[in-house]
Motif scaffolding. Structure first.
Motif, PDB file in Angstrom:
ATOM      1  N   SER A 156    -106.752  58.198 -54.689  1.00 51.68           N
ATOM      2  CA  SER A 156    -107.642  58.895 -53.379  1.00 51.68           C
ATOM      3  C   SER A 156    -108.489  58.370 -53.198  1.00 51.68           C
ATOM      4  O   SER A 156    -109.689  58.865 -52.529  1.00 51.68           O
ATOM      5  CB  SER A 156    -107.681  60.396 -55.164  1.00 51.68           C
ATOM      6  OG  SER A 156    -108.390  59.815 -55.714  1.00 51.68           O
ATOM      7  N   ALA A 157    -108.843  57.728 -53.933  1.00 51.02           N
ATOM      8  CA  ALA A 157    -110.363  56.465 -53.877  1.00 51.02           C
ATOM      9  C   ALA A 157    -110.380  56.101 -52.514  1.00 51.02           C
ATOM     10  O   ALA A 157    -111.635  55.288 -52.184  1.00 51.02           O
ATOM     11  CB  ALA A 157    -111.005  55.550 -55.127  1.00 51.02           C
ATOM     12  N   ASP A 158    -109.424  55.977 -52.169  1.00 51.60           N
ATOM     13  CA  ASP A 158    -109.012  55.212 -51.272  1.00 51.60           C
ATOM     14  C   ASP A 158    -108.597  55.577 -49.853  1.00 51.60           C
ATOM     15  O   ASP A 158    -109.159  55.440 -48.311  1.00 51.60           O
ATOM     16  CB  ASP A 158    -107.031  54.377 -50.919  1.00 51.60           C
ATOM     17  CG  ASP A 158    -107.235  53.286 -51.729  1.00 51.60           C
ATOM     18  OD1 ASP A 158    -108.299  52.598 -51.907  1.00 51.60           O
ATOM     19  OD2 ASP A 158    -106.636  53.199 -53.302  1.00 51.60           O
ATOM     20  N   LEU A 159    -108.957  56.822 -49.931  1.00 51.37           N
ATOM     21  CA  LEU A 159    -108.873  58.362 -49.074  1.00 51.37           C
ATOM     22  C   LEU A 159    -109.766  58.789 -48.028  1.00 51.37           C
ATOM     23  O   LEU A 159    -109.608  58.572 -46.451  1.00 51.37           O
ATOM     24  CB  LEU A 159    -109.162  59.813 -49.286  1.00 51.37           C
ATOM     25  CG  LEU A 159    -107.574  60.025 -50.147  1.00 51.37           C
ATOM     26  CD1 LEU A 159    -108.456  61.497 -51.509  1.00 51.37           C
ATOM     27  CD2 LEU A 159    -106.668  60.488 -49.512  1.00 51.37           C
ATOM     28  N   GLY A 160    -110.768  57.480 -48.529  1.00 53.39           N
ATOM     29  CA  GLY A 160    -112.047  57.404 -47.672  1.00 53.39           C
ATOM     30  C   GLY A 160    -112.216  55.996 -46.616  1.00 53.39           C
ATOM     31  O   GLY A 160    -113.197  55.470 -45.988  1.00 53.39           O
ATOM     32  N   THR A 161    -110.914  55.598 -47.048  1.00 50.79           N
ATOM     33  CA  THR A 161    -110.683  53.546 -45.923  1.00 50.79           C
ATOM     34  C   THR A 161    -109.696  53.620 -45.887  1.00 50.79           C
ATOM     35  O   THR A 161    -108.997  53.890 -45.558  1.00 50.79           O
ATOM     36  CB  THR A 161    -110.700  52.697 -47.607  1.00 50.79           C
ATOM     37  OG1 THR A 161    -109.669  53.336 -48.322  1.00 50.79           O
ATOM     38  CG2 THR A 161    -111.369  53.071 -48.793  1.00 50.79           C
ATOM     39  N   SER A 199    -113.848  54.908 -37.365  1.00 50.30           N
ATOM     40  CA  SER A 199    -114.426  54.531 -38.631  1.00 50.30           C
ATOM     41  C   SER A 199    -114.545  55.858 -39.097  1.00 50.30           C
ATOM     42  O   SER A 199    -114.407  56.403 -38.924  1.00 50.30           O
ATOM     43  CB  SER A 199    -115.970  54.343 -37.693  1.00 50.30           C
ATOM     44  OG  SER A 199    -116.443  52.824 -37.868  1.00 50.30           O
ATOM     45  N   MET A 200    -114.353  55.623 -40.790  1.00 46.60           N
ATOM     46  CA  MET A 200    -114.382  55.847 -41.705  1.00 46.60           C
ATOM     47  C   MET A 200    -116.200  56.885 -42.117  1.00 46.60           C
ATOM     48  O   MET A 200    -117.086  55.843 -41.974  1.00 46.60           O
ATOM     49  CB  MET A 200    -113.850  56.035 -42.875  1.00 46.60           C
ATOM     50  CG  MET A 200    -113.418  55.496 -42.188  1.00 46.60           C
ATOM     51  SD  MET A 200    -111.033  56.002 -41.726  1.00 46.60           S
ATOM     52  CE  MET A 200    -111.039  57.526 -43.274  1.00 46.60           C
ATOM     53  N   GLY A 244    -115.091  53.801 -52.779  1.00 44.37           N
ATOM     54  CA  GLY A 244    -114.553  55.214 -53.226  1.00 44.37           C
ATOM     55  C   GLY A 244    -115.157  55.883 -52.893  1.00 44.37           C
ATOM     56  O   GLY A 244    -115.360  57.294 -53.074  1.00 44.37           O
ATOM     57  N   THR A 245    -116.804  55.632 -52.255  1.00 40.49           N
ATOM     58  CA  THR A 245    -117.922  56.860 -51.380  1.00 40.49           C
ATOM     59  C   THR A 245    -117.827  57.082 -50.043  1.00 40.49           C
ATOM     60  O   THR A 245    -118.454  58.047 -49.767  1.00 40.49           O
ATOM     61  CB  THR A 245    -119.022  56.093 -51.765  1.00 40.49           C
ATOM     62  OG1 THR A 245    -119.273  54.786 -51.028  1.00 40.49           O
ATOM     63  CG2 THR A 245    -119.989  55.868 -53.308  1.00 40.49           C
ATOM     64  N   GLY A 246    -116.338  56.924 -49.851  1.00 40.05           N
ATOM     65  CA  GLY A 246    -116.390  57.949 -48.641  1.00 40.05           C
ATOM     66  C   GLY A 246    -115.318  58.814 -48.849  1.00 40.05           C
ATOM     67  O   GLY A 246    -115.135  59.261 -48.388  1.00 40.05           O
ATOM     68  N   THR A 247    -115.066  59.079 -49.742  1.00 42.81           N
ATOM     69  CA  THR A 247    -113.974  60.156 -50.630  1.00 42.81           C
ATOM     70  C   THR A 247    -114.697  61.785 -51.031  1.00 42.81           C
ATOM     71  O   THR A 247    -115.949  61.156 -52.017  1.00 42.81           O
ATOM     72  CB  THR A 247    -112.696  59.482 -51.823  1.00 42.81           C
ATOM     73  OG1 THR A 247    -112.373  58.555 -51.186  1.00 42.81           O
ATOM     74  CG2 THR A 247    -111.709  61.000 -52.386  1.00 42.81           C
ATOM     75  N   TYR A 248    -114.112  62.663 -50.047  1.00 43.19           N
ATOM     76  CA  TYR A 248    -115.322  63.891 -50.546  1.00 43.19           C
ATOM     77  C   TYR A 248    -114.384  64.678 -50.671  1.00 43.19           C
ATOM     78  O   TYR A 248    -112.871  64.544 -51.195  1.00 43.19           O
ATOM     79  CB  TYR A 248    -115.875  63.961 -49.640  1.00 43.19           C
ATOM     80  CG  TYR A 248    -116.907  63.336 -48.674  1.00 43.19           C
ATOM     81  CD1 TYR A 248    -117.807  63.432 -50.058  1.00 43.19           C
ATOM     82  CD2 TYR A 248    -116.420  62.125 -48.186  1.00 43.19           C
ATOM     83  CE1 TYR A 248    -119.349  61.889 -49.061  1.00 43.19           C
ATOM     84  CE2 TYR A 248    -117.644  61.857 -47.747  1.00 43.19           C
ATOM     85  CZ  TYR A 248    -118.679  61.389 -48.456  1.00 43.19           C
ATOM     86  OH  TYR A 248    -119.708  60.323 -47.589  1.00 43.19           O
TER      87      TYR A 248
END
Length: 429
Positions: free
Chosen positions: A59-64, A397-398, A420-424
């Motif tokens: 789930s940390a990769d959702l924003g990458t 871009s993410m 991981g700071t792109g996962t919300y």
């Protein structure tokens, strides 16, 4: 052959050295294209540890996201050229100013340059797949000096050139998203996202001199220069005083390049002049907060027109500026595409057009319109989890934030935030 040319050193020693060098250079500059170009070349370490289609993710990769190379094409290209006639009395070392023939600029995607880690990673993968050393940061052949110093031993009609291998192709995007594993189960895997684009780069520039009578490999940089000499023309066969000789092909190619550049500028100006039309939105009834998982900060629309969307504490205002609706929703291969309409100010989330090509451009709201800058891909965790990653459709871009703090702007990152700071979290209200 080419044994009459050398750039420095004694004649006897230079002749032997040049013969060997010319043979190796000719072999090295023969153009190749596609996956076959990588045969016999070791793959650089940049491919190690990179995700592949179908690999598992978290789930940390959702924003990458990560690039993968779909197609490649390599073509020898002349960037600087001058036809030059050497008489019996004008042999020896001369410094000649060439004319710019073709300008190659490194670019990835729509931005016309290389911004952020995604572009650099993509070009690194290009070089790895072809076994070539290519430019991985923004540069342009127009910044290269056009002067060539060469030692002429024999009179004749020469083409002085600088050239390179122009590398072009297309890339795709690997994104982490829920995948149906069958039997009612789901998992997170790296899948091919909807974001695709093209790239351009080039190898190290080479320079040299070639005559009409020289035998050189087909589809090589040297052959491209020889073609520009227009060897069957009167200009090539007539006797001239020492100095530049007009080349019909060179003049024509230069004119065509200039016309193409003007046409491109005109098209861009026309596109830029088009106002974004207003659009009626078909919004889903539910409203959501876009939260940082497990923490109290969430996306809130700007109060001021020139401000951006920021992380704020829940219920910091009663104006619903932290409430979002998904509008004009479509879904393709498990990826949702939607406009994000803010309940509080009635605007749609967007990347400002004037800074859309910049890494870390901030997210804001604007009047809703049919504009890909206002469209976002939403990547979801497995059912039962509300974690998501968001990607701008136009820039690729993410979305993410630089640090966890009240008032921190939401920005775009070409590869996302790898920490991981792109996962919300998409939390219903």
């Amino acid at each position: 052959m080419m044994s009459h040319l050398r750039s420095s050193g004694r004649w006897a020693r230079g002749l032997v050295a040049l013969t060997v060098t010319a043979a190796s250079t000719i072999a090295a500059i023969t153009a190749v294209s596609g996956p076959a170009a990588a045969a016999g070349h070791p793959k650089p370490a940049i491919t190690a540890g990179k995700p592949k289609l179908g690999d598992t993710c978290t789930s940390a990769d959702l924003g990458t996201r990560h690039p993968f190379i779909k197609t490649t094409e390599v073509a020898p290209t002349i960037t600087h050229f001058k036809g030059w006639y050497v008489t019996q009395g004008s042999t020896g070392t001369q410094t000649i100013s060439t004319n710019t023939q073709t300008t190659i600029s490194v670019s990835v995607g729509l931005n016309g340059s290389v911004n952020g880690s995604f572009g650099t990673e993509a070009l690194g993968l290009v070089g790895a797949s072809l076994g070539l050393n290519v430019q991985v940061n923004y540069s342009s052949t127009s910044s290269v000096s056009n002067s060539i110093t060469w030692n002429f031993f024999q009179p004749g009609y020469y083409g002085l050139y600088k050239g390179t291998k122009k590398v072009t192709g297309t890339y795709g995007s690997l994104n982490c998203n829920r995948t149906d594993l069958g039997g009612g189960t789901y998992g997170l895997k790296w899948t091919e996202g909807p974001d695709t684009g093209s790239y351009t780069t080039y190898t190290t520039l080479e320079e040299g001199a070639v005559r009409c009578e020289d035998k050189v490999p087909a589809n090589s940089i040297m052959r491209k220069a020889q073609d520009l000499l227009d060897c069957g023309s009167a200009a090539a066969t007539a006797k001239h005083p020492a100095g530049p000789v007009p080349s019909a092909k060179a003049v024509k190619a230069s004119q065509e390049a200039e016309q193409a550049a003007k046409a491109t500028q005109s098209m861009k100006a026309t596109q830029a002049a088009k106002p974004a039309p207003r659009a009626a939105l078909d919004c889903q009834p539910g409203a959501y907060k876009i939260d940082v998982p497990g923490k109290p900060l969430n996306w809130s629309a700007p109060l001021l027109a020139n401000d951006g969307i920021r992380l704020r504490e829940s219920n910091w205002t009663s104006a619903h500026l932290d409430n979002w609706r998904l509008c004009n929703v479509t879904e393709n291969n498990g990826v949702i595409e939607a406009s994000l309409w803010n309940w509080g100010n009635g605007g749609c989330a967007t990347i400002p057009a004037d800074i859309a090509n910049q890494e870390q451009a901030y997210l804001t709201t604007a009047n809703c319109g049919e504009d890909d800058l206002q469209r976002f891909y939403i990547y979801r965790d497995v059912p039962g989890s509300t974690k998501i990653g968001l990607q701008n459709k136009y820039t690729g871009s993410m979305m993410g934030h630089d640090r966890y703090a009240d008032g921190e702007l939401i920005r775009q990152y070409s590869s996302g935030r790898q920490d991981g700071t792109g996962t919300y979290t998409l939390t219903g209200v």
